[in-house]
Design an enzyme around this catalytic site. Structure first.
Site, PDB file in Angstrom:
ATOM      1  N   GLU A 187       0.575  -1.214   0.054  1.00 28.43           N
ATOM      2  CA  GLU A 187       0.473  -0.020   0.155  1.00 28.43           C
ATOM      3  C   GLU A 187       1.150   1.509  -0.244  1.00 28.43           C
ATOM      4  O   GLU A 187       0.854   2.156   0.975  1.00 28.43           O
ATOM      5  CB  GLU A 187      -1.007  -0.450   1.427  1.00 28.43           C
ATOM      6  CG  GLU A 187      -1.805  -0.627   1.256  1.00 28.43           C
ATOM      7  CD  GLU A 187      -3.288  -1.500   2.265  1.00 28.43           C
ATOM      8  OE1 GLU A 187      -3.220  -0.199   2.824  1.00 28.43           O
ATOM      9  OE2 GLU A 187      -4.013  -1.778   1.788  1.00 28.43           O
ATOM     10  N   GLU A 376      -5.692  -8.108  -1.296  1.00 25.61           N
ATOM     11  CA  GLU A 376      -6.068  -7.830  -0.334  1.00 25.61           C
ATOM     12  C   GLU A 376      -7.488  -7.969  -0.669  1.00 25.61           C
ATOM     13  O   GLU A 376      -7.855  -6.802  -1.098  1.00 25.61           O
ATOM     14  CB  GLU A 376      -4.984  -6.993   0.673  1.00 25.61           C
ATOM     15  CG  GLU A 376      -4.514  -6.995   1.604  1.00 25.61           C
ATOM     16  CD  GLU A 376      -3.919  -6.490   2.372  1.00 25.61           C
ATOM     17  OE1 GLU A 376      -4.938  -5.785   3.007  1.00 25.61           O
ATOM     18  OE2 GLU A 376      -2.210  -6.521   2.429  1.00 25.61           O
TER      19      GLU A 376
HETATM   20  C1  BG6 Z   1      -4.179  -3.104   4.836  1.00 19.97           C
HETATM   21  C2  BG6 Z   1      -2.971  -3.811   5.530  1.00 19.97           C
HETATM   22  O1  BG6 Z   1      -4.002  -1.505   5.200  1.00 19.97           O
HETATM   23  O2  BG6 Z   1      -5.172  -3.579   5.597  1.00 19.97           O
HETATM   24  C3  BG6 Z   1      -2.924  -4.920   6.732  1.00 19.97           C
HETATM   25  O3  BG6 Z   1      -2.370  -4.069   3.925  1.00 19.97           O
HETATM   26  C4  BG6 Z   1      -4.566  -4.942   7.041  1.00 19.97           C
HETATM   27  O4  BG6 Z   1      -1.826  -4.547   7.109  1.00 19.97           O
HETATM   28  C5  BG6 Z   1      -5.330  -4.385   5.832  1.00 19.97           C
HETATM   29  O5  BG6 Z   1      -4.904  -5.520   7.983  1.00 19.97           O
HETATM   30  C6  BG6 Z   1      -6.707  -4.802   7.091  1.00 19.97           C
HETATM   31  O6  BG6 Z   1      -7.016  -3.091   8.259  1.00 19.97           O
HETATM   32  P1  BG6 Z   1      -7.108  -3.392   9.520  1.00 19.97           P
HETATM   33  O7  BG6 Z   1      -6.264  -2.290  10.312  1.00 19.97           O
HETATM   34  O8  BG6 Z   1      -8.336  -4.364   9.915  1.00 19.97           O
HETATM   35  O9  BG6 Z   1      -6.249  -4.934  10.135  1.00 19.97           O
END
Ligand code: BG6
Length: 482
Positions: A187, A376
């Site tokens: 990101e 993701e």
């Molecule tokens: C993304 C990241 O921003 O979102 C992850 O690459 C992160 O590392 C994911 O876990 C979800 O965000 P969060 O804060 O709910 O874990």
């Protein structure tokens, strides 16, 4: 339905899973000083939640009174063999994780790597390959050695580019044959926070952010150049936290503001990394905001020569943009976004928008015409574990199913989607809130927000659903979780 070689997979990061934050020479990373701040664990330590240099020192002075969830992670460091058995059983075709910079260069500025750290990743990566799973490695997942922040000012300082390069070259030299896909930064568009060297109270925050981004862009290009000189078949990709916004209304002011927002949050990064140049619109933005950053002619050429081979992005939710300063807000990944009355949210207020994934895929393909991986996609839920250690996480199944349906529509639109990695095959510590109770996994990990529990693993209902989805190559998507 899906092409035969479509890659179904899962993604995690080192700092949210490994734990063992000071074993075998590992140094402290920026994520190791994030403490769980909800209630009792602050134990009378008066620390402002803003990350300033003073507060950072205060956190370090009070280390023994605070709980740092990422120092424990989910004990992936010791349990990865067991976890990989389950990932293989799931039939993951691709697995993405990151390397903890501080296992390899504990302070970031050493000239020689820590051999124990290299050994750990060599064993982990070999184990993944043994299971016939393709490996995507993120070199830096929103973290860096704390020392590079305390003593060099993080990515604002051009010197950090060389430290990163030394680290990235070491990984390429050691692991190139084992890694199928490299991502230089997770990101990259969300990275000018403390974890990359910007304190909350910095003067000229905006200007320093863009200078830091520029240093990351050149570090990315230098890494690609080094990798390609070594191995012409090496593959590098982007990783953008794709934050799609819609105009709140058809008021042309909202539409214009939204267009500018999407350009600044998403297109700027894609354009530099994939097209190899700063987009035309940024000049005016820099001028209007009095931002002067140092970019040399050599760097402009460097960026042009070294662009990414494929695109990856994370996708969780979308927001709205309004010209009304008082518009209602919803939660979001790393920052709040504008509320969209047409969308439901999860318990953290993140808006759920499967169709937005189709829009994002079309936008990205339209702009770059490169193969795309979703690196993701997932939902944070407070899962309840039953007495017999089962978890009925229908909400997760529905979320994943609905997003995969929209991804398929984008493929039918003609978008070249090479793979889908859900976040995450196993529960892990939330990046933003440091909680274990914000769970993303297909596999439940028995640990709580304070580090109590056996840390044993249990497949959830979604585990079996995702396994079947992979085995049938997505044949039954759309049928949800009946
Ligand atoms: C993304 C990241 O921003 O979102 C992850 O690459 C992160 O590392 C994911 O876990 C979800 O965000 P969060 O804060 O709910 O874990």
């Amino acid at each position: 339905m899906f092409k035969k070689d479509f890659l179904w997979g899962g993604s995690i990061s080192a700092n949210q899973t490994e734990g063992e934050s000071s074993i075998n020479g590992k140094g402290l990373s920026t994520e190791d000083v994030r403490f769980y701040n909800k209630d009792i664990d602050r134990k009378n330590v008066q620390i402002d939640l803003k990350m300033t240099p003073e507060n950072l020192e205060k956190i370090l002075e009070n280390e023994d009174k605070l709980y740092f969830p990422k120092r424990k992670g989910i004990d992936f460091y010791n349990r990865y063999k067991e976890d990989l058995e389950m990932f293989a059983d799931l039939k993951l075709g691709v697995f993405r994780t990151s390397v903890a910079w501080t296992r390899i260069f504990p302070n970031g500025d050493e000239s020689k790597p820590n051999l124990d750290g290299l050994e750990y990743y060599k064993n982990l990566f070999k184990e993944i390959k043994k299971k016939n799973i393709k490996l995507m490695v993120t070199i830096s997942h929103l973290e860096m050695p704390l020392n590079l922040i305390r003593n060099y000012g993080g990515w604002k300082n051009k010197k950090v580019t060389n430290f990163y390069l030394n680290y990235a070259k070491t990984l390429i030299d050691e692991f190139d044959g084992l890694v199928d896909y490299w991502i230089t930064f997770n990101e990259i568009n969300h990275s000018t926070f403390f974890n990359l060297g910007l304190f909350d109270d910095e003067e000229k925050y905006l200007e320093k952010s863009y200078q830091a981004y520029h240093h990351q862009f050149t570090a990315n290009a230098k890494t690609i150049e080094y990798g390609r000189n070594k191995n012409k078949d090496i593959k590098f990709g982007t990783m953008i936290g794709y934050m799609l916004s819609y105009p709140k209304t058809s008021n042309p002011d909202d539409v214009m503001k939204c267009l500018e927002n999407n350009r600044l949050n998403n297109d700027l990064y894609g354009d530099v990394l994939v097209r190899g140049e700063y987009p035309w619109f940024i000049k005016k933005y820099f001028k209007d905001n009095n931002i002067n950053i140092n970019i040399t002619n050599e760097e402009i050429e460097l960026l042009k020569r070294n662009t990414c081979d494929f695109i990856t992005f994370s996708y969780y939710s979308t927001g709205t943009i309004s010209s009304d300063a008082n518009q209602k807000l919803a939660g979001g990944n790393l920052f709040n976004v504008g509320k969209n009355d047409f969308l439901d949210t999860n318990e953290w207020g993140w808006q759920i928008d499967p169709v937005g994934l189709r829009v994002a895929l079309n936008n990205l393909y339209d702009r770059y015409k490169k193969p795309i991986f979703i690196s993701e996609n997932g939902i944070g839920i407070v899962d309840k574990i039953n007495k017999d250690n089962t978890v009925e996480d229908d909400e997760r199944i529905n979320y994943l199913n609905d997003h995969i349906v929209e991804m398929k529509k984008a493929i039918d639109d003609g978008v070249d989607v090479a793979g889908y990695m859900m976040w995450s095959p196993i529960d892990l510590v939330s990046f933003t809130s440091q909680e274990m109770s914000k769970r993303y996994g297909l596999i439940y990990v028995d640990g709580d927000d304070y580090g109590n529990g056996t840390y044993d693993r249990y497949p959830k209902k979604s585990y079996y659903w995702f396994k079947k989805l992979i085995e049938t190559n997505g044949k039954d998507i759309g049928s949800g979780n009946e």
